[in-house]
Design an enzyme around this catalytic site. Sequence first.
Site, PDB file in Angstrom:
ATOM      1  CD  GLU A  50      -2.820   1.158   2.428  1.00  0.00           C
ATOM      2  OE1 GLU A  50      -4.015   1.448   2.273  1.00  0.00           O
ATOM      3  OE2 GLU A  50      -2.337   0.857   3.543  1.00  0.00           O
ATOM      4  CE  LYS A 141      -7.360   1.986   3.278  1.00  0.00           C
ATOM      5  NZ  LYS A 141      -6.159   1.986   4.131  1.00  0.00           N
ATOM      6  CB  CYS A 175      -4.773  -1.521   3.864  1.00  0.00           C
ATOM      7  SG  CYS A 175      -4.086  -1.715   5.525  1.00  0.00           S
TER       8      CYS A 175
END
Length: 224
Positions: A50, A141, A175
Amino acid sequence: EIFDQRRMKLKVGIAQISPVFLNRNGTLLKAINIIREAGQHKCKLLTFGETFVPAYPMWLCKTDGAQFDSPLQKALHAIYLEQAVCIEEGGLAPIQEAARANRMSIVMGIAERASDRGGHSLFASCVNIAADGAIASVHRKLVPTYEERLSWAAGDGQGLVVHKLGAFTVGALNCWENWMPLARASLYAQGEDLHVVIWSGSASLTAHLTQFMAREGRSFVISA
């Protein structure tokens, strides 16, 4: 190597390496060397963590990141903005060329400085680069986690897509959003059978979830 039910195999790699901290060009060069090394081993899919480029904002939880009007936080964020990746300006062109040269698909986490947001916002983006060097997709994200919201803006579902890679259908999430049932379900519904998880790094997050997603999705899972 992983195999599907028809015994079709795919050689994959996980680049569990640190960036050249807050140095975009240095980190890209480091990634290119890893891509070349993986290419020598006939790797067809290589994954990075990430916001590998230019770094995960780990200083937020170590330097009182929420302090209002902090000169230190302003200075750190200014560097982060400067070193972030603008895809539209060719920020990933060296990685795209390395992917093309090695005929390798790449999943890489970046801090994206998005031109469609005026260059003012950063996103934790998961970029899928095809083996011909084209940017196949960019997933921002959905919801940054806890102190990450001090650096990253909230994304959207536009990047929740999958891609064919040989006999496999590949999807990826950043994540903590791997803990979000609807984000996972959106990829399952598109036929995903090879899931890539890109982490900033935490055994407590990865220990059980990787196996759970493999069972739930009836898919292979790469935990990067």
